[in-house]
Design a protein around this motif. Structure first.
Motif, PDB file in Angstrom:
ATOM      1  N   GLY A   1      -2.692  35.670  -8.452  1.00  9.42           N
ATOM      2  CA  GLY A   1      -1.854  34.635  -7.853  1.00  9.42           C
ATOM      3  C   GLY A   1      -1.270  34.997  -6.512  1.00  9.42           C
ATOM      4  O   GLY A   1      -0.922  34.131  -5.722  1.00  9.42           O
ATOM      5  N   GLY A   2      -1.126  36.253  -6.215  1.00 11.24           N
ATOM      6  CA  GLY A   2      -0.453  36.633  -4.985  1.00 11.24           C
ATOM      7  C   GLY A   2      -1.387  36.756  -3.798  1.00 11.24           C
ATOM      8  O   GLY A   2      -1.000  37.288  -2.765  1.00 11.24           O
ATOM      9  N   ALA A   3      -2.613  36.262  -3.945  1.00 14.48           N
ATOM     10  CA  ALA A   3      -3.578  36.424  -2.863  1.00 14.48           C
ATOM     11  C   ALA A   3      -3.133  35.669  -1.611  1.00 14.48           C
ATOM     12  O   ALA A   3      -2.447  34.651  -1.693  1.00 14.48           O
ATOM     13  CB  ALA A   3      -4.926  35.903  -3.321  1.00 14.48           C
ATOM     14  N   GLU A   4      -3.518  36.188  -0.462  1.00 13.89           N
ATOM     15  CA  GLU A   4      -3.210  35.540   0.816  1.00 13.89           C
ATOM     16  C   GLU A   4      -3.967  34.209   0.891  1.00 13.89           C
ATOM     17  O   GLU A   4      -5.045  34.069   0.325  1.00 13.89           O
ATOM     18  CB  GLU A   4      -3.665  36.442   1.958  1.00 13.89           C
ATOM     19  N   PRO A   5      -3.399  33.215   1.626  1.00 13.88           N
ATOM     20  CA  PRO A   5      -4.118  31.950   1.749  1.00 13.88           C
ATOM     21  C   PRO A   5      -5.502  32.170   2.350  1.00 13.88           C
ATOM     22  O   PRO A   5      -5.660  32.958   3.277  1.00 13.88           O
ATOM     23  CB  PRO A   5      -3.240  31.131   2.697  1.00 13.88           C
TER      24      PRO A   5
ATOM     25  N   LEU B   1       5.707  22.939  -8.147  1.00 12.40           N
ATOM     26  CA  LEU B   1       6.843  23.784  -7.728  1.00 12.40           C
ATOM     27  C   LEU B   1       6.379  25.191  -7.374  1.00 12.40           C
ATOM     28  O   LEU B   1       6.914  25.824  -6.463  1.00 12.40           O
ATOM     29  CB  LEU B   1       7.891  23.845  -8.848  1.00 12.40           C
ATOM     30  N   ALA B   2       5.387  25.686  -8.107  1.00 11.58           N
ATOM     31  CA  ALA B   2       4.898  27.041  -7.851  1.00 11.58           C
ATOM     32  C   ALA B   2       3.979  27.092  -6.630  1.00 11.58           C
ATOM     33  O   ALA B   2       3.636  28.164  -6.156  1.00 11.58           O
ATOM     34  CB  ALA B   2       4.142  27.552  -9.078  1.00 11.58           C
ATOM     35  N   GLY B   3       3.571  25.919  -6.138  1.00 12.13           N
ATOM     36  CA  GLY B   3       2.650  25.898  -4.998  1.00 12.13           C
ATOM     37  C   GLY B   3       1.194  26.030  -5.397  1.00 12.13           C
ATOM     38  O   GLY B   3       0.323  26.186  -4.546  1.00 12.13           O
ATOM     39  N   ASP B   4       0.904  25.973  -6.709  1.00 12.49           N
ATOM     40  CA  ASP B   4      -0.489  26.032  -7.154  1.00 12.49           C
ATOM     41  C   ASP B   4      -1.213  24.722  -6.880  1.00 12.49           C
ATOM     42  O   ASP B   4      -2.440  24.675  -6.891  1.00 12.49           O
ATOM     43  CB  ASP B   4      -0.567  26.347  -8.662  1.00 12.49           C
TER      44      ASP B   4
ATOM     45  N   PHE C   1       9.310  33.654 -10.808  1.00 12.32           N
ATOM     46  CA  PHE C   1       8.890  34.956 -10.259  1.00 12.32           C
ATOM     47  C   PHE C   1       8.423  34.781  -8.817  1.00 12.32           C
ATOM     48  O   PHE C   1       8.689  35.616  -7.965  1.00 12.32           O
ATOM     49  CB  PHE C   1       7.772  35.575 -11.116  1.00 12.32           C
ATOM     50  N   ARG C   2       7.723  33.687  -8.567  1.00 10.85           N
ATOM     51  CA  ARG C   2       7.244  33.432  -7.209  1.00 10.85           C
ATOM     52  C   ARG C   2       8.437  33.185  -6.272  1.00 10.85           C
ATOM     53  O   ARG C   2       8.492  33.686  -5.162  1.00 10.85           O
ATOM     54  CB  ARG C   2       6.325  32.216  -7.217  1.00 10.85           C
ATOM     55  N   LYS C   3       9.393  32.395  -6.798  1.00  6.10           N
ATOM     56  CA  LYS C   3      10.581  32.086  -5.990  1.00  6.10           C
ATOM     57  C   LYS C   3      11.373  33.356  -5.689  1.00  6.10           C
ATOM     58  O   LYS C   3      11.932  33.507  -4.614  1.00  6.10           O
ATOM     59  CB  LYS C   3      11.432  31.075  -6.764  1.00  6.10           C
ATOM     60  N   TRP C   4      11.418  34.255  -6.658  1.00  2.00           N
ATOM     61  CA  TRP C   4      12.193  35.488  -6.478  1.00  2.00           C
ATOM     62  C   TRP C   4      11.417  36.571  -5.725  1.00  2.00           C
ATOM     63  O   TRP C   4      11.891  37.692  -5.570  1.00  2.00           O
ATOM     64  CB  TRP C   4      12.605  36.044  -7.847  1.00  2.00           C
ATOM     65  N   GLY C   5      10.212  36.262  -5.311  1.00  4.12           N
ATOM     66  CA  GLY C   5       9.417  37.234  -4.560  1.00  4.12           C
ATOM     67  C   GLY C   5       8.785  38.307  -5.410  1.00  4.12           C
ATOM     68  O   GLY C   5       8.378  39.359  -4.898  1.00  4.12           O
ATOM     69  N   LEU C   6       8.677  38.077  -6.711  1.00 11.58           N
ATOM     70  CA  LEU C   6       8.052  39.055  -7.619  1.00 11.58           C
ATOM     71  C   LEU C   6       6.578  38.710  -7.809  1.00 11.58           C
ATOM     72  O   LEU C   6       6.163  37.574  -7.553  1.00 11.58           O
ATOM     73  CB  LEU C   6       8.760  39.016  -8.977  1.00 11.58           C
ATOM     74  N   PRO C   7       5.791  39.696  -8.268  1.00 12.10           N
ATOM     75  CA  PRO C   7       4.404  39.335  -8.618  1.00 12.10           C
ATOM     76  C   PRO C   7       4.429  38.252  -9.698  1.00 12.10           C
ATOM     77  O   PRO C   7       5.195  38.361 -10.656  1.00 12.10           O
ATOM     78  CB  PRO C   7       3.834  40.648  -9.187  1.00 12.10           C
ATOM     79  N   TYR C   8       3.614  37.225  -9.523  1.00 10.03           N
ATOM     80  CA  TYR C   8       3.713  36.078 -10.413  1.00 10.03           C
ATOM     81  C   TYR C   8       2.361  35.743 -11.033  1.00 10.03           C
ATOM     82  O   TYR C   8       1.320  36.211 -10.568  1.00 10.03           O
ATOM     83  CB  TYR C   8       4.245  34.859  -9.647  1.00 10.03           C
TER      84      TYR C   8
END
Lengths: 538, 344
Positions: A23-27, A243-246, B182-189
């Motif tokens: 999930g944390g991949a760069e755009p 909300l999560a941007g997914d 977790f995403r909002k808090w800047g943690l790995p999500y």
């Protein structure tokens, strides 16, 4: 203990690795947007699906002679100009642009329209509906001209035909020749050859649909590289994904989630779609004595606090009065909304002989018949919540509202199978519906649509009123727009005065959009009409 | 043993036939598949009548069942509505391997629709069952041999909390915590929905990360129940005389627990597993719906709500068949676990 610590540490490391590589991949570099889609289409051939969630997609990979803009106004799309209609209203002529091509480079001509018409009307094909293609014939005098000839005047043609239905003859003709039907054509589920700004790439069942830019598009090329429709069947999960941007775009979120979207900086866009949630009153013989009494229907209209009930929906939508509120030009301007006035409702009931004689809080007539009204709808939570409010408000004036809810396929089951709406088991029915938007035509109150043993699929669940029937028949064959609007003024006024329909709330489209998107507009008829102009903030 | 297996398989044939009749009859009362074909608009009577005729839905229920069972390629269908059959039917019937075509995705074989989803469901359910079983065994056995210890008390409390929470609550709460917040808090999500991110593709890493929350949601409830069951079974077994004898003979605790206690405690668990395993095919309706997992549970619900008889019947018959086979396997495993059981 040491083993436990090691195991725990491994789990933490694995979780961090998984989360950082996923999930944390760069755009990604290409311009790709994800649209959360709560219902999966059942076909990508428009003629085989009446689902809204399918019809909305077709502006991406298919094309229509005309589309509707953000004001729900028609404009020429594949045509050099909007179609012309003969003075007698029987002949419609369309002139196609001469640069139309399919995504594989094959020319798109009037032959494709003729083929599409043949496929829709051929009995070998189980298309969803042949309406209104069974009301006209098609001719293609040259490659760029399509002429439709109606047997009788049919005014709502622009709202009901060619909406993304055009099929590529060069792909489907061989299938039809070989099998006598295009029911099983691969193209229906994988239309790799299309004529929209995007082309079909993939459909993974239950997962997603992907469209990439059509490099052969005959119009201005799309700015986005890909559009992905991810199937998210649960409303709450759609909210989380947005909300999560997914997901970048969502449709029809729960109204109670709208503040959360606004707090998160997402944009809420509303667009009239012609749909209104409303109460349809049953005045057929099998309806209860109470609901067939006009004063009772009026009392219900005044006892229901529609303003407060709808305010619970966070002011995203307003209260409506008639079935045609999304088209104000067709609504009689003298109509004033039924006020919330419980005292006036009580007075009206008393003058009509409905009095609470035994003091149990529910009124009876002189014959001792209780004023019990049966109301039913689909088992959607919003409707069930509204039922509960309505039950309390009507009880306050002495009306017992017996509330019921059903699965949609049971509520709308046929007369012969005992569908509750069809057999008249419900006095009031609630759902969201629409005329032939943006055309005002509707067949719901026609007398020949009454369900019966001879007409088990009839959809006039409400009743036959000869005056109303005559007005509906008159409007559909009236070519002059002003004269037609005047007839609709009569229809709306007549239905209002007889309380045949009571608007509950405006059920327009609600879109949630991530602000990284630009250039987007939505139409209530052809939602993604300008998808080629959508872009991402650099 | 082979005679026993053959006998059981032969007995399964009338059983499956009866199941198919009952389920088919029940489905006919679950609504009209044509009622919702108009989407948000009411279907026109002419179209409803035409589709009912072509799809064979205007036939009496027993005729529809016969067509489903043996096909309709021996009769002609009236496609043009003149009352006379004009086109030969194309269905071969389930006895000839044709599950029929979906009424919703018209023209697509029901079996293809089902088989597309089976792997996705197994990708979700098999790891989930393994996690649930291993964690439950570990927790249940540990709680039993350390009865009334603080760990046992904590596990008991946790189990009651976990078991009393509805799955949709756990699913949504975990989604909001690990994906949204977790995403909002800047943690790995973690991702919210889907089996993988279509932008990235169906890679092992993508599927693995998308599995975390659905498995977690299912595991919380199932581990809570299973661990309590294993604990009580183990407590019953470890108080038996033969366990004391095993200890008295000087066997190590591990040997006693694994070879003697667990093997005997496992018999009732095998019964439960035998019932549960075929339902893995059915997927997890709520979990798959919330997490947008393209599995069988969602498929079943999507098509059941649209009264898509061929697909729903196909799913139910596959599960019924799996139940029959798993029950047979369960009985065979009984014989291995308990030497007193003989089938010959």
């Amino acid at each position: 203990m040491r083993t436990m610590k090691t195991t725990f540490a491994l789990i933490i490391v694995a979780t961090l690795l998984l989360t950082s590589c996923g999930g944390g991949a760069e755009p990604a570099e290409p311009k790709i947007i994800t649209i959360a889609w709560t219902q999966e289409p059942n076909s990508l051939n428009r003629s085989y699906s009446s689902m809204w969630y399918m019809a909305a997609l077709i502006q991406l990979y298919s094309c229509s002679p005309w589309q509707f803009d953000e004001n729900n106004e028609a404009y020429a799309y594949m045509l050099t100009e909007l179609p012309t209609i003969s003075e007698d209203g029987l002949t419609v002529t369309m002139r196609l642009r001469d640069d139309l091509v399919w995504s594989d480079g094959a020319p798109l001509t009037s032959d494709d329209f003729l083929f599409t018409y043949d496929m829709i009307t051929d009995p070998g094909n189980t298309v969803d509906s042949v309406y209104p293609y069974d009301m006209f014939t098609v001719a293609a005098p040259d490659a760029q001209t399509v002429v439709l000839t109606f047997a009788e005047v049919f005014t709502p043609w622009m709202a009901t035909i060619w909406s993304g239905t055009v099929m590529p003859k060069h792909i489907l003709q061989p299938v039809f020749d070989a099998e006598g039907s295009i029911d099983t054509a691969e193209w229906n589920l994988a239309p790799t050859v299309g004529c929209g700004p995007f082309t079909f790439v993939a459909w993974e069942s239950g997962s997603y649909l992907q469209f990439d830019r059509n490099e052969n598009f005959w119009g201005a090329p799309a700015k986005l590289d890909s559009v992905i429709f991810q199937f998210v069947p649960d409303d709450a999960a759609q909210t989380a994904a947005l909300l999560a941007g997914d997901a970048d775009v969502g449709f029809w979120p729960p109204y109670e989630d709208i503040p959360a979207f606004q707090d998160a900086g997402l944009l809420v866009v509303t667009e009239p779609s012609g749909y209104n949630e409303g109460w349809f009153f049953n005045f057929r013989d099998m309806a209860s004595v109470g609901i067939r009494d006009l004063n009772v229907r009026k009392a219900i209209a005044m006892a229901l606090d529609r303003g407060s009930n709808t305010a619970l929906r966070l002011d995203v939508v307003g209260v409506t009065e008639t079935f045609w509120d999304a088209m104000p030009a067709y609504v009689d301007p003298t109509i004033t909304p039924w006020p919330y006035d419980p005292n006036a409702a009580r007075t009206l009931l008393e003058t009509s002989g409905w009095i609470d004689r035994d003091g149990d809080g529910i009124r009876e007539n002189a014959d001792g018949v209780l004023l019990t009204i049966t109301q039913g709808n689909t088992n959607k939570t919003e409707r069930q919540n509204y039922q509960a409010l309505a039950q309390q408000q009507l009880l306050a004036v002495g009306i017992d509202l017996n509330i019921q809810s059903f699965e949609s396929d049971i509520l709308f089951d046929s007369f012969s199978d005992g569908g509750p709406a069809a057999i008249g088991a419900l006095d009031i029915m609630q759902w969201s519906d629409v005329p032939a938007f943006p055309d005002p035509d509707s067949s719901y109150w026609l007398c020949d649509q009454m369900p019966s043993d001879d007409n088990p699929y009839g959809f006039n669940y409400f009743g036959c009123d000869e005056t109303l029937d005559a007005l509906f028949r008159q409007q559909v064959s009236t070519v002059d727009p002003a004269a037609r609007a005047a007839i609709f003024h009569q229809i709306t006024k007549y239905m209002y005065e007889n309380v045949y329909y009571l608007g509950i709330w405006e059920d327009g489209d609600v879109w949630i959009v991530n602000p990284r998107l630009t250039g987007y507009k939505f139409s209530g008829v052809t939602p993604f009409f300008n998808i080629m102009d959508w872009d991402l903030v650099p | 043993m082979i005679r026993y297996i053959v006998r059981r398989l032969l007995q399964a044939i009338p059983l499956l036939l009866i199941i198919s009749i009952v389920v088919f009859a029940l489905l006919q009362g679950s609504g009209d598949p044509l009622a919702m074909m108009g989407g948000r608009r009411t279907v026109r009577p002419e179209d409803r009548e035409r589709l009912a005729r072509i799809l064979g839905l205007d036939q009496p229920i027993y005729i529809q069942y016969v067509y489903w069972l043996v096909g309709n390629d021996w009769v002609k269908i009236d496609t043009d509505g003149d009352g006379l059959g004009d086109t030969p039917g194309a269905r071969k019937g389930i006895l000839r391997g044709d599950f029929g075509s979906s009424l919703v995705i018209r023209g697509k074989p029901a079996l293809d629709i089902i088989l597309e989803r089976v792997p996705n469901t197994l990708i979700l359910m098999v790891p989930a069952e393994i996690v649930i079983l291993l964690a439950s065994l570990a927790i249940g056995i540990y709680s039993a041999i350390r009865q009334y210890s603080w760990v046992d008390q904590a596990v008991t409390t946790g189990s009651f909390i976990g078991y009393s929470m509805p799955i949709f609550f756990i699913a949504l709460a975990s989604m909001y915590l690990f994906a949204v917040n977790f995403r909002k808090w800047g943690l790995p999500y973690l991702p919210t929905v889907g089996m993988f991110d279509p932008k990235v593709g169906k890679t092992f890493g993508q599927v693995a990360i998308h599995l975390v929350l659905p498995i977690f949601s299912m595991a919380v409830i199932s581990i809570s129940g299973w661990s309590r069951y294993i604990r009580s079974q183990m407590l019953e077994v470890i108080s038996q005389d033969y366990i004391r004898t095993a200890y008295a003979k000087g066997l190590s605790e591990r040997k006693v627990l694994v070879r003697h206690a667990l093997k005997n405690a496992a018999i009732p668990m095998v019964t439960l597993l035998g019932i549960e395993i075929p339902f893995l095919l059915g997927g997890a309706v709520v979990t798959e719906t919330i997490f947008g997992w393209p599995g069988m549970g969602r498929l079943f619900m999507d098509h059941l709500t649209r009264s898509d008889t061929p697909v729903v019947m196909g799913i139910l018959m596959l599960i019924s068949f799996a139940v029959v086979i798993c029950q047979l396997l369960t009985d065979i495993v009984y014989g291995w676990l308990d030497p007193r059981i003989r089938y010959d």
